[in-house]
Write a protein that holds these residues in place. Structure first.
Motif, short mmCIF file in Angstrom:
data_model
loop_
_atom_site.label_atom_id
_atom_site.label_comp_id
_atom_site.label_asym_id
_atom_site.label_seq_id
_atom_site.Cartn_x
_atom_site.Cartn_y
_atom_site.Cartn_z
N VAL A 72 1.01 -1.15 -0.05
CA VAL A 72 -0.06 -0.04 -0.04
C VAL A 72 0.85 1.26 0.18
N LEU A 73 1.86 1.24 0.65
CA LEU A 73 2.91 2.47 0.82
C LEU A 73 3.64 2.77 -0.53
N GLN A 74 3.92 1.56 -1.32
CA GLN A 74 4.54 1.91 -2.71
C GLN A 74 3.35 2.39 -3.66
N ALA A 75 2.00 1.78 -3.47
CA ALA A 75 1.11 2.39 -4.36
C ALA A 75 0.85 3.76 -3.98
N VAL A 76 0.77 4.28 -2.72
CA VAL A 76 0.83 5.63 -2.30
C VAL A 76 1.84 6.39 -2.96
N ALA A 77 3.18 6.04 -2.61
CA ALA A 77 4.30 6.71 -3.21
C ALA A 77 4.34 6.84 -4.66
N THR A 78 3.64 5.92 -5.34
CA THR A 78 3.61 5.69 -6.80
C THR A 78 2.53 6.88 -7.47
N TYR A 79 1.55 7.01 -6.74
CA TYR A 79 0.23 7.82 -7.45
C TYR A 79 0.20 9.06 -6.51
N LEU A 80 0.56 9.40 -5.38
CA LEU A 80 0.49 10.74 -4.72
C LEU A 80 1.11 11.89 -5.48
N PRO A 81 2.35 11.64 -6.15
CA PRO A 81 3.11 12.78 -6.74
C PRO A 81 2.36 13.37 -7.98
N ASP A 82 1.28 12.45 -8.43
CA ASP A 82 0.44 12.83 -9.70
C ASP A 82 -0.24 14.09 -9.19
N LEU A 83 -0.44 14.34 -7.81
CA LEU A 83 -1.35 15.56 -7.43
C LEU A 83 -0.29 16.77 -7.23
N LEU A 84 0.97 16.47 -7.21
CA LEU A 84 2.22 17.50 -6.85
C LEU A 84 2.99 18.12 -7.87
#
Length: 392
Positions: A72-84
């Motif tokens: 889950v942490l890898q998924a968050v690190a993968t897609y969260l930067p798309d917002l930033l």
């Protein structure tokens, strides 16, 4: 073939190389601004660290600690930067996540999630007005990179499993060889040692009243001892080629020299080597049991052809009717001087088929390998019958 450790090192180098390549691409964000560049590098570092934890466990064939939190942490690190970050960054990090998903989840679920990731990435880039060929390239890298990582991890695991299988096969081969030596020593030396004991006892009784006969028995004893030594050498070399006719001739001679009337009647039939050796071993074991465990006065050895099988019968009239001895003497004999019976051998079972003795169990195994069977049981006339059938 690579060893498991070498395969693991190779897979680790390739997966690390792929991670470094995607990390290097993130440096292009520095062309937009230092802020975006640092944010992209930090985001990629989070992806690489969680990806390393997941892959390290996957290469060992286990799940990482705190699973599924690491995924889950890898998924968050993968897609969260798309917002930033402008244009997003998941096109560079989703391929690594695809590898973790395929390795750590059941393949049907992992494959479905990878397909969803590809659809999501293609939709995002299409709405971002990216060129079709660029969109296709980044979407394809999710599948190809994920499949490559999964294949590398499976390669390592299969290599480990093959090493374990080879080790188990080697242990099985050693055990099989030990069982062969044990069985051949029992079957081969049993008769010789029995003959040596009988002839030694006979020579001891004759030495005073008939020295000439005693010398003859001692000479025959020495010959039997030499044959036993030859048997041991053949067992050690794994070479045991027996003939049924030769074994029957030696058995008749041994029985008659021990005071047991012997008759042999062999059918004229050619047998495969395995079948002939199984019957030869049966003759040896049967005669050994007659001499060691019965008080027989006659013994017959016959073979007969029945369709596609040959049946060997070793029959004697000496099944014991007296009770078991009260206790062993100093050399393993009964207190009254008679030979102690061993359970499960010829002449020791009151009724029914009895194959619990190690010798008879060995015969049953040999007969089964020759496509036949083995039975041993007392007869109604106070005798004992060993019967072995093999395929022709």
């Amino acid at each position: 073939m690579l060893s498991s450790s070498a395969a693991r090192r190779l897979a680790s180098v390739l997966i690390t190389g792929v991670s470094c390549a995607y990390t290097a691409i993130t440096l292009v964000y520095f062309l937009q601004s230092a802020y975006y560049g640092v944010l992209a590098v930090l985001s990629m570092a989070a992806v690489v660290v969680t990806h390393y934890v997941n892959m390290r466990a996957g290469l060992r064939g286990v799940r990482p600690p705190f699973f599924p939190a690491t995924l889950v942490l890898q998924a968050v690190a993968t897609y969260l930067p798309d917002l930033l970050l402008p244009g997003g960054m998941s096109a560079l990090t989703a391929p690594l996540l695809a590898g973790s998903v395929l390795v750590l989840l059941p393949l049907r679920w992992g494959g479905a999630l990878v397909g969803l990731m590809m659809l999501s990435e293609g939709t995002r880039m299409w709405w971002g007005l990216m060129a079709a060929h660029v969109t296709f390239f980044y979407v394809a890298t999710i599948a190809t990179t994920g499949a490559m990582i999964y294949a590398l991890v499976r390669f390592v695991r299969v290599t480990v499993e093959l090493e374990q299988a080879r080790a188990e096969l080697a242990e099985a081969a050693v055990l099989k060889e030990r069982l062969r030596i044990s069985r051949d020593l029992h079957d081969g030396l049993g008769r010789s040692l029995t003959a040596i004991a009988l002839k030694g006892d006979l020579a001891g009784r004759l030495i005073d009243r008939d020295p000439g006969a005693a010398r003859t028995e001692v000479g025959e004893l020495a010959q039997v001892a030499r044959d036993a030594a030859q048997d041991v050498r053949q067992v050690a070399r794994g070479y045991r080629e027996l003939s049924l006719a030769g074994e029957v001739d030696r058995a008749v001679a041994l029985l008659e020299s021990s005071g047991v009337g012997a008759q042999a009647n062999l059918a004229d039939v050619r047998l495969p080597r395995r079948s002939e050796e199984a019957l030869a071993w049966a003759v040896r074991e049967g005669v050994t049991n007659v001499l060691r465990h019965s008080r027989a006065t006659t013994c017959t050895i016959t073979t007969s052809l029945h369709g596609g099988t040959v049946r060997l019968e070793v029959a004697n009239d000496g099944a014991p009717t007296d009770p078991a001895p009260t206790g062993p003497g100093p050399t393993g004999d009964a207190a009254d001087g008679s030979t102690a019976r061993e359970p499960g051998l010829a002449g020791s079972s009151p009724a029914g088929n009895n194959l619990t003795g190690s010798g008879l169990m060995g015969l049953a195994e040999r007969a089964a390998q020759a496509g036949g069977s083995c039975t041993a049981a007392p007869t109604g006339e106070g005798g004992f019958l060993l019967a072995v059938e093999v395929a022709t």
